[in-house]
Design a protein around this motif. Structure first.
Motif, PDB file in Angstrom:
ATOM      1  N   ILE A   1      18.051 -17.945  38.412  1.00  0.00           N
ATOM      2  CA  ILE A   1      17.181 -19.307  37.378  1.00  0.00           C
ATOM      3  C   ILE A   1      17.704 -20.541  38.011  1.00  0.00           C
ATOM      4  O   ILE A   1      16.834 -21.677  38.126  1.00  0.00           O
ATOM      5  N   THR A   2      18.920 -20.822  38.174  1.00  0.00           N
ATOM      6  CA  THR A   2      20.089 -22.411  38.886  1.00  0.00           C
ATOM      7  C   THR A   2      18.925 -22.411  40.194  1.00  0.00           C
ATOM      8  O   THR A   2      18.263 -23.696  40.823  1.00  0.00           O
ATOM      9  N   ASP A   3      19.034 -21.552  41.121  1.00  0.00           N
ATOM     10  CA  ASP A   3      18.149 -21.656  42.406  1.00  0.00           C
ATOM     11  C   ASP A   3      17.152 -22.251  42.190  1.00  0.00           C
ATOM     12  O   ASP A   3      16.534 -22.813  42.737  1.00  0.00           O
ATOM     13  N   TRP A   4      16.005 -21.530  41.746  1.00  0.00           N
ATOM     14  CA  TRP A   4      14.934 -22.187  41.815  1.00  0.00           C
ATOM     15  C   TRP A   4      14.334 -22.903  40.728  1.00  0.00           C
ATOM     16  O   TRP A   4      14.094 -24.022  40.831  1.00  0.00           O
TER      17      TRP A   4
ATOM     18  N   ALA B   1      12.294 -25.971  42.402  1.00  0.00           N
ATOM     19  CA  ALA B   1      10.885 -26.358  41.559  1.00  0.00           C
ATOM     20  C   ALA B   1      10.809 -28.262  41.171  1.00  0.00           C
ATOM     21  O   ALA B   1      10.344 -28.083  41.380  1.00  0.00           O
ATOM     22  N   VAL B   2      12.061 -28.226  41.349  1.00  0.00           N
ATOM     23  CA  VAL B   2      12.260 -29.587  40.539  1.00  0.00           C
ATOM     24  C   VAL B   2      12.077 -30.272  41.994  1.00  0.00           C
ATOM     25  O   VAL B   2      11.308 -32.224  41.765  1.00  0.00           O
TER      26      VAL B   2
ATOM     27  N   LEU C   1      25.542 -27.444  32.069  1.00  0.00           N
ATOM     28  CA  LEU C   1      26.316 -26.453  30.988  1.00  0.00           C
ATOM     29  C   LEU C   1      25.993 -25.652  30.970  1.00  0.00           C
ATOM     30  O   LEU C   1      26.416 -24.279  30.652  1.00  0.00           O
ATOM     31  N   ALA C   2      25.092 -24.908  31.910  1.00  0.00           N
ATOM     32  CA  ALA C   2      24.540 -23.086  31.733  1.00  0.00           C
ATOM     33  C   ALA C   2      25.977 -22.978  32.811  1.00  0.00           C
ATOM     34  O   ALA C   2      26.586 -21.251  32.319  1.00  0.00           O
TER      35      ALA C   2
ATOM     36  N   PHE D   1      16.807 -21.934  29.979  1.00  0.00           N
ATOM     37  CA  PHE D   1      15.720 -22.543  30.751  1.00  0.00           C
ATOM     38  C   PHE D   1      14.653 -22.927  29.807  1.00  0.00           C
ATOM     39  O   PHE D   1      14.116 -24.518  30.674  1.00  0.00           O
ATOM     40  N   ALA D   2      14.597 -21.749  30.012  1.00  0.00           N
ATOM     41  CA  ALA D   2      12.616 -21.681  29.237  1.00  0.00           C
ATOM     42  C   ALA D   2      12.517 -22.831  28.248  1.00  0.00           C
ATOM     43  O   ALA D   2      11.663 -23.323  27.949  1.00  0.00           O
ATOM     44  N   LEU D   3      13.542 -22.095  27.442  1.00  0.00           N
ATOM     45  CA  LEU D   3      13.480 -23.530  25.503  1.00  0.00           C
ATOM     46  C   LEU D   3      13.681 -24.465  26.337  1.00  0.00           C
ATOM     47  O   LEU D   3      12.618 -25.334  26.064  1.00  0.00           O
TER      48      LEU D   3
END
Length: 402
Positions: free
Chosen positions: A29-32, A36-37, A247-248, A262-264
């Motif tokens: 999740i953090t990798d992608w 994306a950013v 934070l994650a 991340f979605a929320l």
């Protein structure tokens, strides 16, 4: 791009990943999120469009993983459950598919990122099934936004009289008010009351505060206040995600918990942008540089004109009210506080490309929001941190994915 046209490419990437297998295992999740950013920054789009794009990536990853683990209420829920599939492969395929459709000129970097992810997943049916699920979820999600993405022209009409010159650079993101919200009922659902009256004491207070603190040549602003104003020039997903990632990492969330977080957070930020730009273009309230250079026409005896006043930071090219950076930061922070609490969580450390060599550290999530809000006054671009209409998003607004 259809699923069938994409599958041969995925097959080649599967082969490539086998050649570069490694024992390291990062969080997908953090990798992608980073991929994306970086992609939206490279595309140089307006912040509401950047927020929509990164939100699409994270919602697609959540939906793909949730179709496998079936732990939370889905956002779309159109892909059948597949509990035997690899969540990591599904998330990566979903993210890559969204990004390749949004930014095809950057496909080489997306393919490289997918190879890196797949190299950490054992070959077999679970991997192949995960890739298939991710592709299907991405196609379903993209189809819900395709018409909006393909038809979002800047149709702003300059305010003028016939024959009168006005600056010819169009304000940005006037079309954002027409984006479909992720969670809100409509773009105007949270539209704040009109800006404060120009004849009021509140207007004079805010006017004189920013005139004194936010000017390029201000002698009242401290060196730290100047530093924070320059640090917070960075906006949009690039401004939130270092905080979310930090934070994650402190809570050691598993892959679906991270995907949901991340979605929320991104749905909150993207909807906040839609709400903000709905209000900005409904009221078209002037920026400080316009107000201060016209301080003799606001019908307020407590304000005075400064014909050469300049703000410390360049003024964003859209109306002032309400404050976009303040409200989007607050929306994201509210979701984060629902997960991590409002007390000490830090330290949260972040750097900014707009303030090289500076690291800001916060011990509470709200401290980050305070920096963002105050920076807009000290940078001279927003008249009051209260220009958010007085309403904070709360946990009751984020009903999806629970």
């Amino acid at each position: 791009m259809s699923t069938h046209r994409n599958m041969p490419s995925l097959a080649l990437l599967l082969l490539s990943s086998a050649l570069f297998a490694t024992s390291a295992r990062a969080d997908v999740i953090t990798d992608w999120n980073t991929v994306a950013v970086d992609a939206v920054i490279a595309a140089r789009e307006a912040q509401p469009t950047q927020a929509r794009s990164v939100t699409m990536v994270h919602v697609a990853m959540f939906e793909a993983i949730n179709a496998i683990e079936q732990r939370y209420r889905p956002y779309l829920g159109k892909v059948p459950a597949s509990p035997e599939a690899s969540p990591e492969a599904a998330a990566a395929a979903a993210a890559r598919s969204i990004l390749t459709q949004l930014y095809p000129s950057q496909n080489a970097s997306f393919d490289k990122a997918l190879v890196a992810t797949l190299a950490q997943i054992s070959d077999g049916d679970a991997k192949a099934s995960g890739l298939s699920i991710g592709e299907r979820v991405a196609q379903e999600l993209y189809s819900t936004r395709a018409a909006e993405i393909g038809a979002s022209p800047n149709a702003y009409r300059p305010i003028t009289a016939a024959g009168i010159y006005v600056p010819t650079t169009l304000p940005v993101a006037s079309e954002a008010a027409k984006f479909e919200p992720w969670l809100m009922q409509s773009p105007a659902q949270f539209r704040p009351a009109a800006p404060i009256a120009l004849e009021s004491q509140e207007w004079a207070r805010d006017y004189n505060e920013i005139k004194e603190l936010g000017g390029k040549q201000s002698s009242k602003r401290t060196s730290e206040q100047t530093e924070v104003a320059q640090f917070c020039i960075i906006t949009g997903p690039a401004a939130w995600n270092p905080v979310i990632r930090a934070l994650a990492a402190t809570k050691k969330l598993n892959v679906i918990e991270n995907a949901r977080l991340f979605a929320l957070a991104h749905m909150a930020g993207a909807d906040a942008y839609i709400a903000v730009f709905d209000a900005k273009y409904a009221y078209e309230f002037w920026r400080p540089i316009t107000a201060i250079r016209n301080g003799d026409i606001d019908r307020n005896p407590a304000t005075s004109r400064d014909a050469t006043w300049m703000s410390l930071i360049d003024t964003p090219m859209h109306p002032e009210y309400p404050c976009a950076h303040c409200i989007t930061a607050t929306a994201v922070a509210t979701v984060l506080e629902s997960e991590f609490g409002s007390g000490p969580v830090g330290p949260i450390a972040m750097t900014s490309p707009t303030a090289p060599g500076v690291t800001r550290t916060w011990n509470r999530i709200q401290d980050y929001v305070t920096d963002v809000s105050n920076a807009r006054i000290r940078g001279g671009s927003a008249l009051s941190i209260l220009n958010g209409g007085g309403r904070r998003y709360g946990p009751e607004d984020w009903r999806t994915c629970r």
